[in-house]
Motif scaffolding. Structure first.
Motif, PDB file in Angstrom:
ATOM      1  N   ASP A   1       0.863  -1.173   0.000  1.00 19.56           N
ATOM      2  CA  ASP A   1       0.000   0.000   0.000  1.00 19.56           C
ATOM      3  C   ASP A   1       0.903   1.228   0.000  1.00 19.56           C
ATOM      4  N   ASP A   2       0.859   2.016  -1.072  1.00 24.69           N
ATOM      5  CA  ASP A   2       1.791   3.140  -1.184  1.00 24.69           C
ATOM      6  C   ASP A   2       1.313   4.384  -0.438  1.00 24.69           C
ATOM      7  N   LYS A   3       0.212   4.278   0.291  1.00 25.83           N
ATOM      8  CA  LYS A   3      -0.229   5.374   1.147  1.00 25.83           C
ATOM      9  C   LYS A   3       0.199   5.142   2.598  1.00 25.83           C
ATOM     10  N   GLN A   4       0.025   3.914   3.067  1.00 27.90           N
ATOM     11  CA  GLN A   4       0.415   3.594   4.443  1.00 27.90           C
ATOM     12  C   GLN A   4       1.723   2.812   4.514  1.00 27.90           C
ATOM     13  N   TRP A   5       2.269   2.430   3.377  1.00 25.18           N
ATOM     14  CA  TRP A   5       3.537   1.724   3.309  1.00 25.18           C
ATOM     15  C   TRP A   5       3.526   0.470   4.183  1.00 25.18           C
TER      16      TRP A   5
ATOM     17  N   GLY B   1     -13.542 -14.537   4.940  1.00 26.44           N
ATOM     18  CA  GLY B   1     -14.155 -14.109   6.189  1.00 26.44           C
ATOM     19  C   GLY B   1     -13.337 -13.087   6.955  1.00 26.44           C
ATOM     20  N   TYR B   2     -12.500 -12.323   6.230  1.00 28.08           N
ATOM     21  CA  TYR B   2     -11.677 -11.298   6.867  1.00 28.08           C
ATOM     22  C   TYR B   2     -12.385  -9.948   6.796  1.00 28.08           C
ATOM     23  N   PRO B   3     -12.268  -9.136   7.838  1.00 32.31           N
ATOM     24  CA  PRO B   3     -12.840  -7.787   7.774  1.00 32.31           C
ATOM     25  C   PRO B   3     -11.977  -6.885   6.901  1.00 32.31           C
ATOM     26  N   PRO B   4     -12.532  -5.801   6.373  1.00 32.50           N
ATOM     27  CA  PRO B   4     -11.706  -4.852   5.610  1.00 32.50           C
ATOM     28  C   PRO B   4     -10.691  -4.186   6.522  1.00 32.50           C
ATOM     29  N   TYR B   5      -9.498  -3.943   6.003  1.00 30.26           N
ATOM     30  CA  TYR B   5      -8.452  -3.309   6.811  1.00 30.26           C
ATOM     31  C   TYR B   5      -8.523  -1.794   6.741  1.00 30.26           C
ATOM     32  N   TRP B   6      -9.343  -1.259   5.848  1.00 29.81           N
ATOM     33  CA  TRP B   6      -9.452   0.187   5.688  1.00 29.81           C
ATOM     34  C   TRP B   6     -10.607   0.720   6.543  1.00 29.81           C
ATOM     35  N   GLY B   7     -10.775   2.047   6.545  1.00 25.46           N
ATOM     36  CA  GLY B   7     -11.879   2.655   7.279  1.00 25.46           C
ATOM     37  C   GLY B   7     -11.554   2.972   8.721  1.00 25.46           C
ATOM     38  N   ASN B   8     -10.258   3.009   9.072  1.00 25.68           N
ATOM     39  CA  ASN B   8      -9.866   3.354  10.430  1.00 25.68           C
ATOM     40  C   ASN B   8      -8.456   3.921  10.381  1.00 25.68           C
ATOM     41  N   THR B   9      -7.920   4.277  11.529  1.00 29.90           N
ATOM     42  CA  THR B   9      -6.629   4.965  11.560  1.00 29.90           C
ATOM     43  C   THR B   9      -5.441   4.027  11.703  1.00 29.90           C
ATOM     44  N   GLY B  10      -5.671   2.752  12.043  1.00 30.93           N
ATOM     45  CA  GLY B  10      -4.570   1.819  12.210  1.00 30.93           C
ATOM     46  C   GLY B  10      -4.094   1.266  10.879  1.00 30.93           C
ATOM     47  N   LEU B  11      -2.961   0.560  10.918  1.00 28.88           N
ATOM     48  CA  LEU B  11      -2.471  -0.084   9.705  1.00 28.88           C
ATOM     49  C   LEU B  11      -3.439  -1.153   9.221  1.00 28.88           C
ATOM     50  N   TRP B  12      -4.087  -1.820  10.194  1.00 28.37           N
ATOM     51  CA  TRP B  12      -5.011  -2.914   9.887  1.00 28.37           C
ATOM     52  C   TRP B  12      -6.328  -2.644  10.617  1.00 28.37           C
TER      53      TRP B  12
ATOM     54  N   GLY C   1      -8.581  -1.043  13.027  1.00 27.58           N
ATOM     55  CA  GLY C   1      -8.289  -0.319  14.260  1.00 27.58           C
ATOM     56  C   GLY C   1      -7.067  -0.834  14.983  1.00 27.58           C
ATOM     57  N   TYR C   2      -6.293  -1.701  14.327  1.00 30.36           N
ATOM     58  CA  TYR C   2      -5.168  -2.353  14.995  1.00 30.36           C
ATOM     59  C   TYR C   2      -3.865  -2.133  14.239  1.00 30.36           C
ATOM     60  N   SER C   3      -2.766  -2.485  14.902  1.00 26.59           N
ATOM     61  CA  SER C   3      -1.446  -2.320  14.295  1.00 26.59           C
ATOM     62  C   SER C   3      -0.969  -3.577  13.590  1.00 26.59           C
ATOM     63  N   SER C   4      -1.608  -4.717  13.870  1.00 24.35           N
ATOM     64  CA  SER C   4      -1.138  -5.994  13.329  1.00 24.35           C
ATOM     65  C   SER C   4      -2.255  -6.713  12.586  1.00 24.35           C
ATOM     66  N   PRO C   5      -1.948  -7.372  11.467  1.00 24.21           N
ATOM     67  CA  PRO C   5      -2.982  -8.123  10.746  1.00 24.21           C
ATOM     68  C   PRO C   5      -3.505  -9.311  11.535  1.00 24.21           C
ATOM     69  N   TYR C   6      -2.679  -9.863  12.416  1.00 22.84           N
ATOM     70  CA  TYR C   6      -3.092 -11.033  13.182  1.00 22.84           C
ATOM     71  C   TYR C   6      -4.249 -10.702  14.128  1.00 22.84           C
ATOM     72  N   MET C   7      -4.371  -9.421  14.493  1.00 19.17           N
ATOM     73  CA  MET C   7      -5.395  -9.015  15.455  1.00 19.17           C
ATOM     74  C   MET C   7      -6.780  -8.890  14.836  1.00 19.17           C
ATOM     75  N   ILE C   8      -6.867  -8.944  13.502  1.00 19.22           N
ATOM     76  CA  ILE C   8      -8.188  -8.926  12.872  1.00 19.22           C
ATOM     77  C   ILE C   8      -8.511 -10.276  12.240  1.00 19.22           C
ATOM     78  N   ALA C   9      -7.676 -11.281  12.515  1.00 22.30           N
ATOM     79  CA  ALA C   9      -7.932 -12.623  12.004  1.00 22.30           C
ATOM     80  C   ALA C   9      -9.117 -13.247  12.738  1.00 22.30           C
ATOM     81  N   PRO C  10      -9.928 -14.063  12.054  1.00 24.78           N
ATOM     82  CA  PRO C  10     -11.045 -14.737  12.720  1.00 24.78           C
ATOM     83  C   PRO C  10     -10.562 -15.574  13.901  1.00 24.78           C
ATOM     84  N   GLY C  11     -11.253 -15.464  15.023  1.00 22.08           N
ATOM     85  CA  GLY C  11     -10.904 -16.254  16.196  1.00 22.08           C
ATOM     86  C   GLY C  11      -9.897 -15.608  17.109  1.00 22.08           C
ATOM     87  N   TYR C  12      -9.336 -14.446  16.697  1.00 23.83           N
ATOM     88  CA  TYR C  12      -8.366 -13.785  17.568  1.00 23.83           C
ATOM     89  C   TYR C  12      -9.076 -13.207  18.784  1.00 23.83           C
TER      90      TYR C  12
END
Length: 245
Positions: A29-33, A102-113, A115-126
């Motif tokens: 992503d060339d906006k958030q790198w 079944g993943y949520p969109p990573y956009w629409g908030n201020t975090g990298l992923w 509302g979070y900083s890590s992709p693992y935190m938006i994984a199903p079951g986390y």
């Protein structure tokens, strides 16, 4: 510790029902790198088709064994939405891809992923003791996904951008040699710059927040630094592991 994209190429992708393939390149992503997808060549079991793998699915990174363990299966990959990795990935493609797994969109908030900083935190079951994004934020993300279904999300190929020339405010800097990645967040922490002829024999690290503009039409990256400031940037030696802590 940070790792170069080159170090992460050729990693075997392990699923519960067998190997999926190996990493070949990355879409960032060339906006958030930040790395949004790994491009995986599947091998003979799927006619060497190239597929996308989201960092959301990665469970473990084994740097010594050069393997990534993922939560998805070969069967899921086989039946996943067909995305042509030779063309740009649109927001519509992302909506279809993320929805399939079944993943949520990573956009629409201020975090990298989201509302979070890590992709693992938006994984199903986390599950986490950290506060969860409220329902209003989730609704905003859903609405944003629908509103931007047909827009590109500034995703770029890591292979395509390598070799781009960089310009300081007062002259040439050299060319893009690589990137340093934080595999906890998959953020691009530094660009590795080969200073070429103007400062022979050096590789330096420049943070993405120093970039003013990327001109995809002319294959140039404009940096908000002088050549003298770049000389004061951290030096990079590929033979020595880099840790910026």
């Amino acid at each position: 510790m940070l790792h170069t994209l080159k170090d992460l190429e050729g990693f075997a992708i392990h699923a519960a029902d067998g190997d999926i393939g190996a990493t070949k390149e990355f879409y960032f992503d060339d906006k958030q790198w930040v790395i949004r997808y790994l491009v995986v060549e599947t091998g003979h079991w799927l006619a060497s088709k190239k597929v996308l793998l989201s960092p959301i699915s990665i469970k473990n990174v084994n740097l010594e064994g050069k393997t990534l363990t993922v939560s998805i299966s070969r069967e899921q990959v086989k039946n996943s939405p067909d995305i042509d990795t030779q063309k740009s990935v649109s927001r519509q493609h992302e909506v279809d891809y993320l929805g399939y797994y079944g993943y949520p969109p990573y956009w629409g908030n201020t975090g990298l992923w989201g509302g979070y900083s890590s992709p693992y935190m938006i994984a199903p079951g986390y599950s986490s003791v950290a506060p969860q994004p409220d329902e209003g934020i989730d609704m905003f993300a859903d609405a944003d996904a629908i509103r931007h279904r047909n827009q590109d999300r500034h995703l770029r190929s890591s292979l395509a951008v390598m070799g781009y020339h960089l310009e300081a405010t007062d002259g040439d800097l050299g060319h893009l040699q690589g990137m340093l990645i934080d595999t906890d967040t998959w953020a691009i922490r530094y660009l590795i710059i080969n200073t070429s002829n103007w400062w022979l024999g050096h590789q330096v690290l420049i943070a993405p927040n120093s970039i003013k503009e990327v001109s995809w039409g002319t294959s140039k990256i404009y940096v908000d630094m002088t050549q003298q400031q770049v000389k004061g940037a951290p030096l990079f030696d590929p033979a020595i592991p880099f840790n910026d802590e």
